[in-house]
Design a protein around this motif. Structure first.
Motif, PDB file in Angstrom:
ATOM      1  N   GLY A  71       0.933  -1.169  -0.037  1.00 51.69           N
ATOM      2  CA  GLY A  71       0.165   0.097  -0.165  1.00 51.69           C
ATOM      3  C   GLY A  71       0.905   1.341  -0.019  1.00 51.69           C
ATOM      4  O   GLY A  71       2.068   1.201  -0.202  1.00 51.69           O
ATOM      5  N   ASN A  72       0.252   2.213  -0.112  1.00 53.76           N
ATOM      6  CA  ASN A  72       0.744   3.703  -0.101  1.00 53.76           C
ATOM      7  C   ASN A  72       0.122   4.516   0.766  1.00 53.76           C
ATOM      8  O   ASN A  72      -1.221   4.815   0.619  1.00 53.76           O
ATOM      9  N   GLY A  73       0.506   5.218   1.833  1.00 55.97           N
ATOM     10  CA  GLY A  73      -0.172   6.090   2.624  1.00 55.97           C
ATOM     11  C   GLY A  73       0.435   7.525   2.572  1.00 55.97           C
ATOM     12  O   GLY A  73       1.823   7.589   3.046  1.00 55.97           O
ATOM     13  N   GLN A  74      -0.027   8.480   2.064  1.00 49.67           N
ATOM     14  CA  GLN A  74       0.531   9.738   1.872  1.00 49.67           C
ATOM     15  C   GLN A  74       2.150   9.734   1.243  1.00 49.67           C
ATOM     16  O   GLN A  74       2.954  10.224   1.948  1.00 49.67           O
ATOM     17  N   GLY A  75       2.219   8.890   0.231  1.00 44.15           N
ATOM     18  CA  GLY A  75       3.429   8.964  -0.487  1.00 44.15           C
ATOM     19  C   GLY A  75       4.431   7.965   0.233  1.00 44.15           C
ATOM     20  O   GLY A  75       5.763   7.535  -0.123  1.00 44.15           O
ATOM     21  N   ARG A  76       4.206   7.283   1.374  1.00 43.21           N
ATOM     22  CA  ARG A  76       4.850   6.397   1.830  1.00 43.21           C
ATOM     23  C   ARG A  76       4.579   4.903   1.478  1.00 43.21           C
ATOM     24  O   ARG A  76       3.515   4.798   2.085  1.00 43.21           O
ATOM     25  N   ARG A  77       5.492   4.201   1.148  1.00 47.58           N
ATOM     26  CA  ARG A  77       5.085   2.845   0.689  1.00 47.58           C
ATOM     27  C   ARG A  77       5.224   1.809   1.918  1.00 47.58           C
ATOM     28  O   ARG A  77       6.038   2.053   2.536  1.00 47.58           O
ATOM     29  N   PHE A  78       4.258   0.993   2.046  1.00 47.53           N
ATOM     30  CA  PHE A  78       4.474  -0.085   2.924  1.00 47.53           C
ATOM     31  C   PHE A  78       3.926  -1.434   2.606  1.00 47.53           C
ATOM     32  O   PHE A  78       3.152  -1.582   1.593  1.00 47.53           O
ATOM     33  N   SER A  79       4.108  -2.511   3.296  1.00 45.10           N
ATOM     34  CA  SER A  79       3.915  -4.003   2.916  1.00 45.10           C
ATOM     35  C   SER A  79       3.445  -4.248   4.141  1.00 45.10           C
ATOM     36  O   SER A  79       3.905  -4.178   5.447  1.00 45.10           O
ATOM     37  N   ALA A  80       2.610  -5.399   4.242  1.00 45.29           N
ATOM     38  CA  ALA A  80       2.206  -6.047   5.495  1.00 45.29           C
ATOM     39  C   ALA A  80       2.061  -7.805   5.163  1.00 45.29           C
ATOM     40  O   ALA A  80       1.494  -7.957   4.017  1.00 45.29           O
ATOM     41  N   PHE A  81       2.222  -8.569   6.187  1.00 43.99           N
ATOM     42  CA  PHE A  81       1.764  -9.711   6.308  1.00 43.99           C
ATOM     43  C   PHE A  81       1.044 -10.210   7.349  1.00 43.99           C
ATOM     44  O   PHE A  81       1.349  -9.850   8.537  1.00 43.99           O
ATOM     45  N   GLY A 125      11.762  -0.409   4.887  1.00 42.32           N
ATOM     46  CA  GLY A 125      12.892  -1.388   5.298  1.00 42.32           C
ATOM     47  C   GLY A 125      12.684  -1.865   6.575  1.00 42.32           C
ATOM     48  O   GLY A 125      13.598  -2.782   7.037  1.00 42.32           O
ATOM     49  N   ASP A 126      11.860  -1.328   7.401  1.00 39.82           N
ATOM     50  CA  ASP A 126      11.808  -1.500   8.780  1.00 39.82           C
ATOM     51  C   ASP A 126      10.537  -2.662   9.198  1.00 39.82           C
ATOM     52  O   ASP A 126       9.410  -2.511   8.607  1.00 39.82           O
ATOM     53  N   PHE A 127      10.985  -3.753   9.508  1.00 35.43           N
ATOM     54  CA  PHE A 127       9.898  -4.845   9.911  1.00 35.43           C
ATOM     55  C   PHE A 127       9.411  -4.748  11.227  1.00 35.43           C
ATOM     56  O   PHE A 127      10.324  -4.661  12.229  1.00 35.43           O
ATOM     57  N   ARG A 128       8.368  -4.658  11.622  1.00 35.57           N
ATOM     58  CA  ARG A 128       7.806  -4.681  13.102  1.00 35.57           C
ATOM     59  C   ARG A 128       6.332  -5.411  13.099  1.00 35.57           C
ATOM     60  O   ARG A 128       5.674  -5.286  12.348  1.00 35.57           O
ATOM     61  N   LEU A 129       6.172  -6.033  14.485  1.00 31.71           N
ATOM     62  CA  LEU A 129       5.104  -6.635  14.847  1.00 31.71           C
ATOM     63  C   LEU A 129       3.901  -5.597  14.706  1.00 31.71           C
ATOM     64  O   LEU A 129       4.154  -4.583  15.689  1.00 31.71           O
ATOM     65  N   ASP A 130       2.882  -5.803  14.178  1.00 31.44           N
ATOM     66  CA  ASP A 130       2.102  -4.783  13.896  1.00 31.44           C
ATOM     67  C   ASP A 130       0.643  -4.986  14.625  1.00 31.44           C
ATOM     68  O   ASP A 130       0.066  -3.979  15.202  1.00 31.44           O
ATOM     69  N   GLU A 131       0.247  -6.472  14.744  1.00 26.84           N
ATOM     70  CA  GLU A 131      -0.947  -6.567  15.398  1.00 26.84           C
ATOM     71  C   GLU A 131      -1.014  -8.160  15.813  1.00 26.84           C
ATOM     72  O   GLU A 131      -0.510  -8.829  15.309  1.00 26.84           O
TER      73      GLU A 131
END
Lengths: 159, 642
Positions: B425-435, B469-475
Motif C-alpha cells: 500500500g501507499n499512505g501519503q506517499g510512503r510505501r508499506f507492505s504487510a503480512f 525496510g523496517d519490519f515490526r510486529l503490527d498486530e
C-alpha cells in the motif's frame, strides 16, 4: 507444552467471552453439552424405555411405559403427539406439513395421506377446542379416522 | 490369558493359529472397533475409558489380549449366563458388532461353535430404531452469533418406513420417515450451573465424560431448527444395508459401554462420530488428518473429500430462514396486511392462505424466541381456526422454495478456515507492505458459506508490517467478531461487533508503542433494497491501555460507526463502505488538540477462487490535531486460505 498453552489461551478467550451463551446446547468450538446423565439413568433408559428418551416418563408418566421393555405402538403415538402438540395444531390447520406426515405414518395412514390430511384439517376445530391435551387430541384423531370410510380401511395402527 | 483358555473353558474345538490371531488383532477393522489409537511414540491404546467395554483386564491397551478374551467369552458354553458390560448382558449381547466381525473373519469354523444366546434388549432397541441408512447432520450457526459458526454434528439413524418394513411397494413418504428417525448425539455430561473456569479447564483436558444418547429426530429439528433457528444439513452416508446393521450393532456397544474422555477442541462430538463411522469403514480414514482441533464444519468437508462417502445432501431450513423467505415473496399489499395482522388485527376469511401461513410462521418464531403472553396464544388459536378453513398449503408454494434455494450455502463448500494475507500500500506517499496470518478467519467480503451472510470472525491474527525496510510486529488480534443483520418487525435482530487485540494505533507517531485495545459496538441494520445489501449504524466504544503516547496510560474513545455492505452478484463482488469516528473525552493523548479521530474507507473484494481473493481498499483517516490531520491510504491485498 506449546499446544497446551495455545489451547488454554484459546479456551479461556472463548469460554470467558462470547461462547458463554453457546454452551447450553450448541457445539461452539465443537463441543456439545447435555444434561448430566448418570450411568444408572442411562442403563434404565436402555432397558425399560427401549429407544424412548426417559423424559417420556416425566412428561407422560401415566402411560405405563416404565414397565415395558418394548416400545408399544400406542405409547409411541402418544409420545409423538405430546412432544409436537403445537406443531400438529398448526399443520392440521394448514392441512399439510412434516409433523402431520409423521403423524400419518405413526397412525399407519401413510398410504392415504391425502385423505388423512384433509380430514384432519376439516376436524381442526373439534380436535383443538381449547384445553388441548395429548390424550384428547389423539382420541379426536382416532375418531376422525374411524369416521372416514377410506381411512378406516387403510390405517392399520388404530384398529 | 493365553490360547489354552479355549480348551480350559469349554468343549469348543475352535482354535485359530497364532498367526491368524495376530493378523486379526492388528487389522484396521479390529483396531477401529475397539477404538485403539496409535499416539506418537506410544503403543496402541483405546480411547474408550470404561473397563466394562473390554472383557480382558488388559483390553484397553492390548488388542490381542482383548481378541483372545472376546473369542473365549463368545464361545463359552455358559455364555448366556455370564454377564458383561455396564448392562450385565451375555457377551454376544453386549458386543454384537465384535461378534459379527469375528464371525465374518473366522467363518463357519467359529460361528458353528457359538452357543445360542438371545438378546431381547438389543433386539427391541434396534427394532425400535429400524435404521435403513445413516446420515450425518450438520447444524449451522445460530443467527447473529458468529461464535457458533463452527457448528455441531450428530447422527441420524434413518428410519425404515412402515411401507418398506412391509415391503409393499413404493416409499412415497420417505421424508416423513426421516422425521421419525432417531438422532444419535455424542455429548459431554456436564452438571448444570458448572463453574465456567472449571468448565474450561476440564473441557480442555478431558475432565468430562462423553457418551452417546438417542433422541427422536423431530426433537432435534425442534431444538436446532425451531428454537435455535439453525439450518440443518443432512448428509446421507453410502452405507450398504449390511454396513448399517453393523453400525447399529457397534452403536449399541458405544451406547451401553462407550464412555470417552471429552476434549472440547479435538476429541469432541464431531471427532467421536467419525471414529464410530470408521469402525464400519476403516478405509475411509476419517479421524486422521486434523491438527490441533476438530471443527464440525471441517469434519463435514472431510467426509465430502472421501470418495463415495456421501450419497446426498439435503438442507432443512431453519424457522427464521423459512419466515424470511415467506415474507420476501409476499406482494406489498400482502405484506401490509401481514403487518396489521401481526399487530393483532382480526383475521378474516378474506385473508389468503399465504398471508395466514406467513403470519403463523412469524407467531411461531416469536414464541420460540420470546416469552409470549396468553393473549398472543389465544390470537394464534384464532388465526389457526381461520387457516383451517382455507385450502392450499405453504409447503406447496414454489416461490418460497425458490427463495430458500437462492440462499443455499453448503457447509462442505465453505472456504478453509485459516488465512494468509499479503498486502502492499501507499499512505501519503510512503510505501508499506504487510503480512498477516489468522488461525481462523471469515468475513462478509468472503464468498458466503454456511455462516450467516453478514458475519465476521477472526481468531489469532498476527500481523507484520514493513515500512522503509523496517519490519515490526503490527498486530496480535486475539478475537474479533461482528454480526450485522437486518432488523425486522417479525424477527428483531441487532447488529454488533467486539474485538480484543494488541495493536500499534495508526493515528499515533510511527514509533509509538503498541497498546491493548478492547472495543465493541451494538446497533441496528436494515436491508438496503434487497436482502443481500445491508445498511447499519451503531454506537461504539474503545479502550486502549498502555501507550506511552497517552497521558493517563489509557485512552477512551466513544463514537459511532456506520456502513453499507453490498453482496450484489452472489459471490462475485463484495463491497464494504464504512465511516467511523471516535471522541476522546479525557484528552488522553499527549497532543492536547487531538480529541477526534475517524476513518472513512471502502473495501472492494473480488474472489478469484474458493481459496484466493483480491481486495482493494481506499481509506481516509482524519484527526483533529491541526497538522497533518488527514492521511489517504490505498492498499491492495491478496488473501490465501488453507
Amino acid at each position: 507444552m506449546i499446544r497446551s498453552i495455545i489451547l488454554s489461551l484459546l479456551s479461556f478467550v472463548f469460554v470467558s467471552s462470547a461462547f458463554a451463551a453457546d454452551s447450553s446446547s450448541g457445539c461452539g468450538l465443537g463441543w456439545e453439552v447435555s444434561q448430566k446423565n448418570s450411568l444408572v439413568s442411562s442403563a434404565i433408559r436402555t432397558t425399560t424405555n427401549a429407544v424412548l428418551p426417559n423424559t417420556f416418563s416425566m412428561t407422560f408418566g401415566t402411560s405405563g411405559c416404565q414397565k415395558h421393555s418394548v416400545v408399544k405402538n400406542e405409547s409411541e403415538q402418544m409420545y409423538y403427539v405430546e412432544s409436537n402438540l403445537e406443531h400438529l395444531a398448526i399443520e392440521m390447520a394448514q392441512g399439510d406439513g412434516e409433523y402431520l406426515r409423521g403423524l400419518a405414518v405413526m397412525m399407519g395412514c401413510e398410504n392415504s395421506y391425502g385423505d388423512f390430511s384433509s380430514t384432519m384439517q376439516k376436524n381442526y376445530s373439534e380436535t383443538f377446542s381449547g384445553k388441548d391435551s395429548a390424550p384428547a387430541v389423539l382420541k379426536q384423531v382416532r375418531n376422525g379416522i374411524r369416521a372416514n370410510s377410506v381411512l378406516k380401511q387403510s390405517c392399520g395402527a388404530t384398529t | 490369558m493365553g490360547l489354552a483358555a479355549f480348551g480350559a473353558q469349554g468343549p469348543s474345538t475352535f482354535s485359530p493359529p497364532p498367526e491368524k490371531l495376530s493378523e486379526i488383532a492388528t487389522s484396521p477393522e479390529w483396531l477401529r472397533l475397539l477404538h485403539y489409537k496409535q499416539k506418537f511414540l506410544r503403543s496402541a491404546k483405546s480411547e474408550v475409558r470404561e473397563a466394562a467395554f473390554f472383557i480382558s483386564p488388559f483390553g484397553a491397551e492390548n488388542p490381542r489380549a482383548e481378541l483372545v478374551a472376546d473369542l473365549a467369552a463368545f464361545l463359552a458354553p455358559n455364555a448366556e449366563s455370564v454377564a458383561h458390560g455396564t448392562l450385565r448382558q451375555p457377551a454376544a449381547c453386549a458386543f454384537p458388532a465384535r461378534l459379527a466381525y469375528l464371525s465374518r473373519v473366522f467363518g463357519e469354523a467359529f460361528s458353528s461353535q457359538l452357543p445360542s444366546v438371545s438378546c431381547p434388549d438389543f433386539e427391541s432397541w434396534s427394532r425400535g430404531i429400524a435404521a435403513r441408512s445413516v446420515s450425518i447432520v450438520f447444524s449451522s450457526a445460530y443467527p447473529n452469533n458468529p461464535a457458533s459458526m463452527f457448528g455441531h454434528t450428530f447422527l441420524r439413524l434413518d428410519r425404515m418406513s412402515a411401507v418398506e418394513a412391509t415391503a409393499s411397494g413404493a416409499n412415497s413418504l420417505s421424508r416423513n420417515s426421516d422425521f421419525l428417525s432417531y438422532g444419535a448425539n455424542f455429548s459431554a455430561s456436564v452438571p448444570d450451573h458448572e463453574n465456567p473456569v472449571k468448565y474450561a479447564v476440564w473441557g480442555l483436558f478431558g475432565g468430562y465424560r462423553g457418551r452417546y444418547d438417542l433422541t427422536p429426530y423431530y426433537r432435534k429439528v425442534a431444538e436446532y431448527g425451531l428454537s435455535e433457528s439453525r439450518d440443518l444439513w443432512e448428509y446421507r452416508l453410502a452405507f450398504t444395508e449390511a454396513e448399517t446393521q453393523f453400525f447399529i450393532q457397534h452403536l449399541w456397544e458405544l451406547y451401553s459401554d462407550g464412555f470417552f474422555p471429552y476434549y472440547f477442541l479435538d476429541e469432541n462430538c464431531s471427532y467421536q462420530i467419525l471414529t464410530a463411522l470408521e469402525a464400519v469403514r476403516p478405509d475411509w480414514k476419517l479421524s486422521s488428518g486434523f491438527i490441533l482441533s476438530v471443527l464440525p464444519v471441517e469434519t463435514v468437508k472431510h467426509l465430502r473429500d472421501t470418495p463415495g462417502a456421501i450419497v446426498a445432501a439435503t438442507r432443512r431450513p431453519s424457522l427464521r430462514n423459512r419466515l424470511e423467505a415467506a415474507v420476501s415473496v409476499l406482494t406489498n399489499q400482502e405484506e401490509k396486511r401481514l403487518r396489521s395482522l401481526f399487530r393483532e388485527d382480526k383475521p378474516s376469511l378474506l385473508d389468503s392462505a399465504e398471508v395466514l401461513d406467513t403470519l403463523i410462521l412469524a407467531l411461531t418464531y416469536e414464541k420460540e424466541t420470546e416469552t409470549t403472553s396468553s393473549e398472543r396464544t389465544a390470537f394464534m388459536r384464532e388465526v389457526l381456526l381461520f387457516r383451517s378453513r382455507k385450502s392450499g398449503a405453504i409447503l406447496a408454494n414454489p416461490r418460497i422454495t425458490e427463495a430458500l434455494q437462492g440462499d443455499e450455502r453448503r457447509p462442505d463448500d465453505s472456504h478453509p478456515s485459516s488465512r494468509l494475507s499479503l498486502s502492499f500500500g501507499n499512505g501519503q506517499g510512503r510505501r508499506f507492505s504487510a503480512f498477516s496470518l489468522s488461525a481462523f478467519a471469515h468475513d462478509f467480503l468472503d464468498r458466503p458459506n454456511s455462516f450467516n451472510r453478514f458475519s465476521e470472525v477472526r481468531l489469532f491474527r498476527f500481523g507484520i508490517r514493513e515500512e522503509g525496510g523496517d519490519f515490526r510486529l503490527d498486530e496480535v488480534n486475539l478475537i474479533e467478531m461482528a454480526s450485522f443483520a437486518a432488523d425486522s418487525l417479525y424477527a428483531p435482530q441487532k447488529s454488533w461487533r467486539i474485538s480484543t487485540r494488541w495493536v500499534r494505533p495508526k493515528d499515533l507517531a510511527a514509533n509509538a508503542n503498541g497498546v491493548w485495545e478492547v472495543s465493541g459496538g451494538y446497533g441496528i441494520g436494515t436491508a438496503f433494497f434487497n436482502p443481500s445489501q445491508l445498511l447499519y449504524a451503531m454506537p461504539i466504544g474503545s479502550l486502549e491501555v498502555g501507550g506511552r503516547s497517552f497521558r493517563k496510560d489509557f485512552r477512551l474513545g466513544l463514537g459511532g460507526e456506520s456502513g453499507l455492505l453490498l453482496q450484489p452478484f452472489r459471490g462475485a463482488f463484495f463491497s464494504h463502505f464504512r465511516v467511523f469516528a471516535l471522541w476522546d473525552p479525557f484528552r488522553s493523548t499527549v497532543y492536547f488538540g487531538r480529541r477526534w479521530r475517524g476513518r472513512a474507507e471502502w473495501i472492494q473484494s473480488v474472489p478469484l477462487t474458493a481459496r484466493i481473493d483480491l481486495r482493494l481498499s481506499l481509506a481516509r483517516e482524519v484527526r483533529t490535531d491541526g497538522v497533518n490531520a488527514f492521511e489517504n491510504r490505498g492498499t491492495l491485498e491478496a488473501n490465501f486460505r488453507f
